[in-house]
Scaffold this motif. Structure first.
Motif, PDB file in Angstrom:
ATOM      1  N   THR A 274       0.835  -1.207   0.000  1.00  0.00           N
ATOM      2  CA  THR A 274       0.000   0.000   0.000  1.00  0.00           C
ATOM      3  C   THR A 274       0.868   1.255   0.000  1.00  0.00           C
ATOM      4  OG1 THR A 274      -1.764  -1.180   1.157  1.00  0.00           O
ATOM      5  CG2 THR A 274      -1.808   1.237   1.260  1.00  0.00           C
ATOM      6  N   LEU A 275       1.882   1.271   0.844  1.00  0.00           N
ATOM      7  CA  LEU A 275       2.783   2.428   0.918  1.00  0.00           C
ATOM      8  C   LEU A 275       3.535   2.629  -0.396  1.00  0.00           C
ATOM      9  CD1 LEU A 275       4.108   1.885   4.534  1.00  0.00           C
ATOM     10  CD2 LEU A 275       2.554   3.703   3.759  1.00  0.00           C
ATOM     11  N   LYS A 276       3.917   1.538  -1.049  1.00  0.00           N
ATOM     12  CA  LYS A 276       4.599   1.645  -2.339  1.00  0.00           C
ATOM     13  C   LYS A 276       3.681   2.216  -3.411  1.00  0.00           C
ATOM     14  CE  LYS A 276       8.096  -1.937  -1.710  1.00  0.00           C
ATOM     15  NZ  LYS A 276       8.605  -3.233  -2.181  1.00  0.00           N
ATOM     16  N   VAL A 277       2.419   1.784  -3.418  1.00  0.00           N
ATOM     17  CA  VAL A 277       1.460   2.317  -4.399  1.00  0.00           C
ATOM     18  C   VAL A 277       1.274   3.810  -4.171  1.00  0.00           C
ATOM     19  CG1 VAL A 277      -0.955   2.275  -5.155  1.00  0.00           C
ATOM     20  CG2 VAL A 277       0.264   0.124  -4.766  1.00  0.00           C
ATOM     21  N   LEU A 278       1.094   4.221  -2.923  1.00  0.00           N
ATOM     22  CA  LEU A 278       0.903   5.643  -2.626  1.00  0.00           C
ATOM     23  C   LEU A 278       2.139   6.465  -2.983  1.00  0.00           C
ATOM     24  CD1 LEU A 278      -1.032   5.388   0.743  1.00  0.00           C
ATOM     25  CD2 LEU A 278      -1.942   6.095  -1.489  1.00  0.00           C
ATOM     26  N   THR A 279       3.317   5.912  -2.788  1.00  0.00           N
ATOM     27  CA  THR A 279       4.554   6.597  -3.183  1.00  0.00           C
ATOM     28  C   THR A 279       4.599   6.763  -4.690  1.00  0.00           C
ATOM     29  OG1 THR A 279       5.740   5.765  -1.254  1.00  0.00           O
ATOM     30  CG2 THR A 279       7.075   6.484  -3.125  1.00  0.00           C
ATOM     31  N   LEU A 280       4.259   5.717  -5.414  1.00  0.00           N
ATOM     32  CA  LEU A 280       4.230   5.781  -6.875  1.00  0.00           C
ATOM     33  C   LEU A 280       3.268   6.864  -7.361  1.00  0.00           C
ATOM     34  CD1 LEU A 280       5.057   4.464  -9.628  1.00  0.00           C
ATOM     35  CD2 LEU A 280       3.035   3.019  -9.357  1.00  0.00           C
ATOM     36  N   LEU A 281       2.134   6.990  -6.666  1.00  0.00           N
ATOM     37  CA  LEU A 281       1.117   7.981  -7.042  1.00  0.00           C
ATOM     38  C   LEU A 281       1.426   9.374  -6.506  1.00  0.00           C
ATOM     39  CD1 LEU A 281      -2.073   5.860  -6.304  1.00  0.00           C
ATOM     40  CD2 LEU A 281      -1.035   6.322  -8.546  1.00  0.00           C
ATOM     41  N   GLU A 282       2.498   9.498  -5.731  1.00  0.00           N
ATOM     42  CA  GLU A 282       2.842  10.754  -5.053  1.00  0.00           C
ATOM     43  C   GLU A 282       1.710  11.224  -4.146  1.00  0.00           C
ATOM     44  OE1 GLU A 282       4.178  13.508  -8.065  1.00  0.00           O
ATOM     45  OE2 GLU A 282       5.963  12.308  -8.478  1.00  0.00           O
ATOM     46  N   LYS A 283       1.144  10.258  -3.411  1.00  0.00           N
ATOM     47  CA  LYS A 283       0.053  10.516  -2.465  1.00  0.00           C
ATOM     48  C   LYS A 283       0.470  10.098  -1.060  1.00  0.00           C
ATOM     49  CE  LYS A 283      -3.183  11.794  -5.422  1.00  0.00           C
ATOM     50  NZ  LYS A 283      -3.899  13.064  -5.320  1.00  0.00           N
ATOM     51  N   THR A 284       1.707  10.400  -0.692  1.00  0.00           N
ATOM     52  CA  THR A 284       2.222   9.983   0.606  1.00  0.00           C
ATOM     53  C   THR A 284       1.573  10.728   1.771  1.00  0.00           C
ATOM     54  OG1 THR A 284       4.089  11.501   0.343  1.00  0.00           O
ATOM     55  CG2 THR A 284       4.434   9.202  -0.312  1.00  0.00           C
ATOM     56  N   ASN A 285       0.727  11.703   1.472  1.00  0.00           N
ATOM     57  CA  ASN A 285      -0.014  12.416   2.515  1.00  0.00           C
ATOM     58  C   ASN A 285      -1.235  11.631   2.993  1.00  0.00           C
ATOM     59  OD1 ASN A 285      -1.123  12.896  -0.095  1.00  0.00           O
ATOM     60  ND2 ASN A 285      -2.336  14.574   0.734  1.00  0.00           N
ATOM     61  N   VAL A 286      -1.599  10.552   2.303  1.00  0.00           N
ATOM     62  CA  VAL A 286      -2.735   9.723   2.713  1.00  0.00           C
ATOM     63  C   VAL A 286      -2.274   8.826   3.864  1.00  0.00           C
ATOM     64  CG1 VAL A 286      -4.352   7.921   1.994  1.00  0.00           C
ATOM     65  CG2 VAL A 286      -3.728   9.735   0.387  1.00  0.00           C
ATOM     66  N   PRO A 287      -2.933   8.925   5.035  1.00  0.00           N
ATOM     67  CA  PRO A 287      -2.526   8.095   6.165  1.00  0.00           C
ATOM     68  C   PRO A 287      -2.823   6.604   5.914  1.00  0.00           C
ATOM     69  CG  PRO A 287      -4.062   9.828   6.850  1.00  0.00           C
ATOM     70  CD  PRO A 287      -3.984   9.861   5.375  1.00  0.00           C
ATOM     71  N   VAL A 288      -1.925   5.748   6.396  1.00  0.00           N
ATOM     72  CA  VAL A 288      -2.100   4.299   6.290  1.00  0.00           C
ATOM     73  C   VAL A 288      -1.981   3.707   7.690  1.00  0.00           C
ATOM     74  CG1 VAL A 288      -1.140   2.152   5.350  1.00  0.00           C
ATOM     75  CG2 VAL A 288      -1.157   4.239   3.945  1.00  0.00           C
ATOM     76  N   ALA A 289      -2.955   2.858   8.054  1.00  0.00           N
ATOM     77  CA  ALA A 289      -2.931   2.189   9.355  1.00  0.00           C
ATOM     78  C   ALA A 289      -2.928   0.689   9.135  1.00  0.00           C
ATOM     79  CB  ALA A 289      -4.141   2.609  10.185  1.00  0.00           C
ATOM     80  N   ARG A 290      -1.947   0.022   9.740  1.00  0.00           N
ATOM     81  CA  ARG A 290      -1.880  -1.439   9.648  1.00  0.00           C
ATOM     82  C   ARG A 290      -2.918  -2.036  10.585  1.00  0.00           C
ATOM     83  NH1 ARG A 290       3.530  -4.404  11.243  1.00  0.00           N
ATOM     84  NH2 ARG A 290       2.802  -3.685  13.254  1.00  0.00           N
ATOM     85  N   GLY A 291      -3.695  -2.962  10.058  1.00  0.00           N
ATOM     86  CA  GLY A 291      -4.755  -3.584  10.848  1.00  0.00           C
ATOM     87  C   GLY A 291      -4.387  -4.991  11.295  1.00  0.00           C
ATOM     88  N   CYS A 292      -5.400  -5.825  11.400  1.00  0.00           N
ATOM     89  CA  CYS A 292      -5.267  -7.189  11.947  1.00  0.00           C
ATOM     90  C   CYS A 292      -4.501  -8.124  11.033  1.00  0.00           C
ATOM     91  CB  CYS A 292      -6.645  -7.769  12.209  1.00  0.00           C
ATOM     92  SG  CYS A 292      -7.530  -6.937  13.497  1.00  0.00           S
ATOM     93  N   HIS A 293      -3.885  -9.113  11.657  1.00  0.00           N
ATOM     94  CA  HIS A 293      -3.204 -10.165  10.930  1.00  0.00           C
ATOM     95  C   HIS A 293      -4.228 -11.091  10.344  1.00  0.00           C
ATOM     96  CE1 HIS A 293       0.687  -8.898  12.281  1.00  0.00           C
ATOM     97  NE2 HIS A 293       0.283  -8.935  13.533  1.00  0.00           N
TER      98      HIS A 293
END
Length: 68
Positions: free
Chosen positions: A49-68
């Protein structure tokens, strides 16, 4: 007015495309993304998810890791 959304994903190919489309349209505002295990471990889906957002230059979108 744009629809505000939070995406809940297990980012593999399908969710990567969904993130791209959600971030590209003017009709949606992505407030954040949560990740879970599914297609892979939660650690991998979060990294993907973080790699996709970096590719899109949307690193300002918060990401929260959830359950296993």
């Amino acid at each position: 007015m744009r629809e505000e959304i939070i995406l809940d994903v297990d980012t593999g190919h399908d969710d990567a495309v969904a993130i791209c489309l959600a971030c590209a349209t003017d009709e949606l505002k992505v407030l954040g993304i949560t990740t879970v295990a599914g297609n892979s471990t939660v650690e991998n889906t979060t990294i993907n998810t973080l790699k996709v957002l970096t590719l899109l230059e949307k690193t300002n979108v918060p990401v929260a890791r959830g359950c296993h």
